[in-house]
Design a protein around this motif. Structure first.
Motif, PDB file in Angstrom:
ATOM      1  N   VAL A 164       0.596  -0.887   0.324  1.00  0.00           N
ATOM      2  CA  VAL A 164      -0.387   0.178  -0.076  1.00  0.00           C
ATOM      3  C   VAL A 164       1.233   1.026   0.124  1.00  0.00           C
ATOM      4  O   VAL A 164       0.728   2.115  -0.343  1.00  0.00           O
ATOM      5  N   VAL A 165       1.883   1.167   0.798  1.00  0.00           N
ATOM      6  CA  VAL A 165       3.024   2.752   1.263  1.00  0.00           C
ATOM      7  C   VAL A 165       3.535   2.545  -0.725  1.00  0.00           C
ATOM      8  O   VAL A 165       3.483   3.446  -1.046  1.00  0.00           O
ATOM      9  N   ASN A 166       4.143   1.651  -0.938  1.00  0.00           N
ATOM     10  CA  ASN A 166       4.673   1.469  -2.672  1.00  0.00           C
ATOM     11  C   ASN A 166       3.484   2.000  -3.978  1.00  0.00           C
ATOM     12  O   ASN A 166       4.048   2.557  -4.614  1.00  0.00           O
ATOM     13  N   THR A 167       2.187   1.926  -3.020  1.00  0.00           N
ATOM     14  CA  THR A 167       1.082   2.329  -4.419  1.00  0.00           C
ATOM     15  C   THR A 167       1.017   3.613  -3.990  1.00  0.00           C
ATOM     16  O   THR A 167       0.935   4.746  -4.964  1.00  0.00           O
ATOM     17  N   THR A 168       1.333   4.417  -3.209  1.00  0.00           N
ATOM     18  CA  THR A 168       0.828   5.870  -2.309  1.00  0.00           C
ATOM     19  C   THR A 168       2.299   6.195  -2.713  1.00  0.00           C
ATOM     20  O   THR A 168       2.265   7.571  -3.310  1.00  0.00           O
ATOM     21  N   LEU A 169       3.744   6.395  -2.726  1.00  0.00           N
ATOM     22  CA  LEU A 169       4.668   7.018  -2.867  1.00  0.00           C
ATOM     23  C   LEU A 169       4.452   7.321  -4.287  1.00  0.00           C
ATOM     24  O   LEU A 169       4.984   9.394  -4.949  1.00  0.00           O
ATOM     25  N   PRO A 170       4.727   6.541  -5.743  1.00  0.00           N
ATOM     26  CA  PRO A 170       4.964   6.898  -6.814  1.00  0.00           C
ATOM     27  C   PRO A 170       3.355   8.206  -7.139  1.00  0.00           C
ATOM     28  O   PRO A 170       3.418   9.095  -8.266  1.00  0.00           O
ATOM     29  N   CYS A 171       2.611   8.352  -6.377  1.00  0.00           N
ATOM     30  CA  CYS A 171       0.604   9.220  -7.041  1.00  0.00           C
ATOM     31  C   CYS A 171       0.915  10.610  -6.131  1.00  0.00           C
ATOM     32  O   CYS A 171       1.202  11.146  -6.410  1.00  0.00           O
ATOM     33  N   VAL A 172       2.377  10.236  -4.517  1.00  0.00           N
ATOM     34  CA  VAL A 172       2.781  11.652  -4.672  1.00  0.00           C
ATOM     35  C   VAL A 172       3.741  12.353  -5.336  1.00  0.00           C
ATOM     36  O   VAL A 172       4.235  13.257  -5.297  1.00  0.00           O
ATOM     37  N   ALA A 173       5.170  11.698  -5.586  1.00  0.00           N
ATOM     38  CA  ALA A 173       5.941  11.964  -6.878  1.00  0.00           C
ATOM     39  C   ALA A 173       5.391  12.420  -7.742  1.00  0.00           C
ATOM     40  O   ALA A 173       5.561  13.781  -8.290  1.00  0.00           O
ATOM     41  N   LYS A 191      11.147  24.760  -5.399  1.00  0.00           N
ATOM     42  CA  LYS A 191      12.144  24.319  -5.617  1.00  0.00           C
ATOM     43  C   LYS A 191      12.444  22.601  -4.053  1.00  0.00           C
ATOM     44  O   LYS A 191      12.411  21.870  -4.939  1.00  0.00           O
ATOM     45  N   GLN A 192      11.685  22.678  -3.301  1.00  0.00           N
ATOM     46  CA  GLN A 192      11.743  21.797  -2.233  1.00  0.00           C
ATOM     47  C   GLN A 192      10.011  21.156  -2.521  1.00  0.00           C
ATOM     48  O   GLN A 192      10.491  20.002  -2.616  1.00  0.00           O
ATOM     49  N   ILE A 193       9.310  22.002  -2.947  1.00  0.00           N
ATOM     50  CA  ILE A 193       8.253  20.558  -3.849  1.00  0.00           C
ATOM     51  C   ILE A 193       8.719  19.596  -4.165  1.00  0.00           C
ATOM     52  O   ILE A 193       8.620  18.736  -4.714  1.00  0.00           O
ATOM     53  N   GLY A 194       9.457  20.485  -5.466  1.00  0.00           N
ATOM     54  CA  GLY A 194      10.350  19.171  -6.926  1.00  0.00           C
ATOM     55  C   GLY A 194      11.197  18.280  -6.149  1.00  0.00           C
ATOM     56  O   GLY A 194      11.541  17.068  -6.426  1.00  0.00           O
ATOM     57  N   LEU A 195      11.827  18.580  -4.754  1.00  0.00           N
ATOM     58  CA  LEU A 195      12.827  17.813  -3.919  1.00  0.00           C
ATOM     59  C   LEU A 195      11.989  16.862  -3.251  1.00  0.00           C
ATOM     60  O   LEU A 195      12.565  15.677  -3.012  1.00  0.00           O
ATOM     61  N   LEU A 196      11.159  16.759  -2.501  1.00  0.00           N
ATOM     62  CA  LEU A 196      10.682  16.270  -2.021  1.00  0.00           C
ATOM     63  C   LEU A 196       9.682  15.120  -3.091  1.00  0.00           C
ATOM     64  O   LEU A 196       9.158  13.975  -2.787  1.00  0.00           O
ATOM     65  N   SER A 197       9.878  15.774  -4.345  1.00  0.00           N
ATOM     66  CA  SER A 197       9.260  14.424  -5.169  1.00  0.00           C
ATOM     67  C   SER A 197       9.894  13.622  -5.710  1.00  0.00           C
ATOM     68  O   SER A 197       9.434  12.924  -5.643  1.00  0.00           O
ATOM     69  N   PHE A 198      10.895  14.031  -5.871  1.00  0.00           N
ATOM     70  CA  PHE A 198      12.752  12.889  -5.896  1.00  0.00           C
ATOM     71  C   PHE A 198      12.737  11.811  -4.635  1.00  0.00           C
ATOM     72  O   PHE A 198      12.992  11.240  -4.926  1.00  0.00           O
ATOM     73  N   PHE A 199      12.318  12.709  -3.882  1.00  0.00           N
ATOM     74  CA  PHE A 199      12.442  12.137  -2.223  1.00  0.00           C
ATOM     75  C   PHE A 199      11.729  10.538  -2.431  1.00  0.00           C
ATOM     76  O   PHE A 199      11.688   9.572  -2.121  1.00  0.00           O
ATOM     77  N   CYS A 200       9.773  11.229  -2.790  1.00  0.00           N
ATOM     78  CA  CYS A 200       9.524  10.059  -2.500  1.00  0.00           C
ATOM     79  C   CYS A 200       9.340   9.001  -3.641  1.00  0.00           C
ATOM     80  O   CYS A 200       8.891   8.011  -3.703  1.00  0.00           O
ATOM     81  N   ALA A 201      10.235   9.491  -5.284  1.00  0.00           N
ATOM     82  CA  ALA A 201      10.436   8.280  -6.196  1.00  0.00           C
ATOM     83  C   ALA A 201      11.376   7.391  -5.881  1.00  0.00           C
ATOM     84  O   ALA A 201      11.008   6.580  -6.639  1.00  0.00           O
ATOM     85  N   ALA A 208      17.500  16.668  -9.167  1.00  0.00           N
ATOM     86  CA  ALA A 208      17.320  17.411  -7.578  1.00  0.00           C
ATOM     87  C   ALA A 208      19.226  17.188  -7.050  1.00  0.00           C
ATOM     88  O   ALA A 208      19.430  18.436  -6.494  1.00  0.00           O
ATOM     89  N   ILE A 209      19.819  17.100  -8.071  1.00  0.00           N
ATOM     90  CA  ILE A 209      21.375  17.861  -8.117  1.00  0.00           C
ATOM     91  C   ILE A 209      21.597  18.752  -8.052  1.00  0.00           C
ATOM     92  O   ILE A 209      22.559  19.587  -7.451  1.00  0.00           O
ATOM     93  N   THR A 210      21.300  19.306  -9.526  1.00  0.00           N
ATOM     94  CA  THR A 210      21.275  20.605 -10.177  1.00  0.00           C
ATOM     95  C   THR A 210      21.199  21.371  -9.288  1.00  0.00           C
ATOM     96  O   THR A 210      21.058  23.169  -9.269  1.00  0.00           O
ATOM     97  N   SER A 211      19.704  21.253  -7.932  1.00  0.00           N
ATOM     98  CA  SER A 211      18.667  21.866  -7.248  1.00  0.00           C
ATOM     99  C   SER A 211      20.215  22.836  -6.336  1.00  0.00           C
ATOM    100  O   SER A 211      19.878  23.462  -5.051  1.00  0.00           O
ATOM    101  N   LEU A 212      21.125  21.752  -5.479  1.00  0.00           N
ATOM    102  CA  LEU A 212      22.213  22.247  -4.799  1.00  0.00           C
ATOM    103  C   LEU A 212      22.690  23.228  -5.374  1.00  0.00           C
ATOM    104  O   LEU A 212      23.257  23.503  -6.606  1.00  0.00           O
ATOM    105  N   PRO A 213      23.181  23.903  -4.507  1.00  0.00           N
ATOM    106  CA  PRO A 213      23.397  25.864  -4.418  1.00  0.00           C
ATOM    107  C   PRO A 213      24.936  25.298  -5.121  1.00  0.00           C
ATOM    108  O   PRO A 213      25.719  26.116  -5.811  1.00  0.00           O
TER     109      PRO A 213
END
Length: 505
Positions: free
Chosen positions: A268-277, A317-327, A389-394
């Motif tokens: 169930v968690v694995n089905t949820t994570l891609p939806c959030v990402a 930027k923060q929304i995108g990084l959280l998307s990558f985290f969930c993916a 995500a990598i290019t978002s790092l300062p």
């Protein structure tokens, strides 16, 4: 992660690093003093430090390494001398104050009163208050203002409180380089800014002493730019998790009396994570679409966006990084699916069932191709998200010019959204039309996730149509609907007559 240029659809046309709220304020303070030619070198002068704690010790080490002569004032110099570098002189507070004009006060606010005995020798000195509070807005007046009230004959400067002891010891390259400074005395601020520059930091003028409360609150805030994106991600996760729980666990239990609770921790968690990402990734580009629609509707780039849209644009930027985290979590969970004991039991059960039914060939060409495409496209999408995500790092972003950064974040980011959509479509395939997939008449989860991303993709395609794209580019270059332009035309007699016309023509 999507940081549009001022000439691209969805840009709010603000200068880099400046929020919409800052544009509405007068530019008084918040000035970076780095590179000021009028600031003279300060290395070699004597700096005093009152206090013997961890921050005072780290500050003394950094000052000595930067070429300053350091004298430390302590109530017990013999006991504390071994904690400081040998190049620093550790003596009584009164003796230390007499040897320098710039003194860092590295003691807690509660101990400021213990310095009142030094009031006579502190007259005319510059006191640098480095203290912080334990709670945000804990008191009406800041620590620096309180220190100034105790020593009215001194000049108090607030600074160095946003720099950690670790940063002071390891050097500016391993921590935050900015030192926020405020004071009512310009010369005192310039002196402290000079010291900060020699130490390898970037002094930022935050204005007069009234800004001290704001500066003291900064170290107490926990990820202020991440609160809204984190709450958004948690809200989406709870919604999709509940939806998947109803479909995958509750429905089989009610309709077929099957216990599927074992699916909750992994499946169930694995089905949820891609939806959030997937939805979070689309929310990175949706505010740009709304901003472009606003500019097309009003025909100008100078009209301010609503506060909610302005905040949304700043949190991309923060929304995108959280998307990558969930993916990334989805990829790890998917990799672990075959390791489950339940999966092994199901494989054995399927093999026994096929043996009983004497099925020799279970190869389904369509399903084979679907899974091959599904996994391949998913890997590509995750790879693109990793690049974003990598290019978002300062440290990485600073090595790219604006065109390179915009291409990666905007163009490749949109391609990642399109590929993620293909990944979702290949997962669903023809099952969206299978009535057995509608549990409690609820559609499959992936069909819900397609709504926002497909809207964004469709809007981007429309914006790239020549007629729309040209109008957007004109608006980004300063053209405004309804603005009148003066012109001069020759008359029949050869004389010139003036007039005006609308810029819509």
């Amino acid at each position: 992660m999507d940081t549009a240029s001022p000439c691209s659809p969805g840009s709010d046309a603000l200068q880099p690093g400046m929020s919409g709220r800052d544009m509405a304020k007068p530019l008084l303070g918040h000035q970076i003093i780095e590179g000021d030619a009028s600031i003279t070198p300060a290395a070699g002068r004597t700096i005093g430090v009152l206090g013997s704690g961890d921050f005072a010790r780290s500050l003394a080490i950094r000052l000595v390494c930067s070429g300053f002569k350091v004298v430390v004032g302590s109530r017990n110099p013999r006991r504390k001398a071994g904690l400081f570098p040998s190049a620093a002189e550790v003596t009584l507070q009164a003796e230390a104050v007499k040897k320098t004009d710039v003194i860092f006060v590295a003691v807690f606010r509660e101990h400021y009163s213990t310095l009142c005995d030094l009031a006579d020798v502190l007259v005319g000195k510059i006191l640098v208050d480095v203290s912080n509070n334990t709670e945000i807005n804990h008191r009406k007046e800041s620590n620096a203002e309180y220190l100034a009230s105790l020593f009215p004959a001194c000049t108090v400067v607030k600074g160095f409180n946003v720099v950690s002891a670790w940063t002071l010891q390891s050097g500016a390259r391993d921590g935050n380089k900015q030192v926020l400074i405020c004071s009512n005395n310009q010369e005192a601020k310039r002196t402290v800014a000079e010291i900060a520059q020699v130490m390898g930091f970037t002094p930022v003028d935050m204005g007069c002493m009234s800004s001290a409360s704001e500066i003291e609150n900064i170290p107490l805030r926990l990820l202020p730019a991440w609160k809204i994106p984190i709450f958004l991600a948690l809200g989406l996760f709870i919604c999709f998790f509940t939806y998947n729980l109803i479909r995958q666990v509750i429905h089989p239990y009610i309709r077929e009396q099957k216990n599927k609770l074992y699916k909750i921790p992994i499946e169930v968690v694995n089905t949820t994570l891609p939806c959030v990402a997937y939805v979070m990734l689309s929310l990175v580009y949706l505010p740009g679409v709304l901003a472009a629609c606003s500019q097309l509707y009003y025909g100008t780039k100078y009209r301010r966006f609503p506060d909610w849209l302005d905040q949304w644009l700043q949190h991309r930027k923060q929304i995108g990084l959280l998307s990558f985290f969930c993916a990334a979590l989805h990829a790890v969970y998917s990799f672990c699916l075959p390791m489950r004991r339940s999966h092994r039991y199901q494989l054995i059960e399927t093999a026994v069932k096929q043996a009983v039914e004497k099925k020799m060939n279970i190869w389904v060409e369509e399903e084979v191709w679907r899974m091959e495409i599904y996994i391949s496209v998913g890997i590509i999408a995750l790879g693109l998200l990793s690049l974003l995500a990598i290019t978002s790092l300062p440290s990485i972003a600073n090595s790219l010019n604006w065109r390179e950064f915009s291409f990666i974040q905007s163009t490749l980011g949109f391609i990642a959204l399109v590929i993620s959509t293909l990944h979702t479509l290949t997962y669903g395939w023809s099952r969206a039309f299978d009535e057995n997939q509608y549990k409690f008449y609820l559609p499959p989860t992936y069909t819900l996730t397609l709504l926002v991303p497909c809207t964004v993709i469709l809007a981007k395609v429309i914006f790239n149509l020549p007629c729309i794209q040209q109008r957007l580019q004109r608006i980004r270059r300063g053209w405004e609907k309804g603005r009148y332009v003066k012109f001069v035309l020759p008359s029949a007699t050869g004389e010139y007559s003036s007039g005006e016309t609308s810029s819509n023509v």
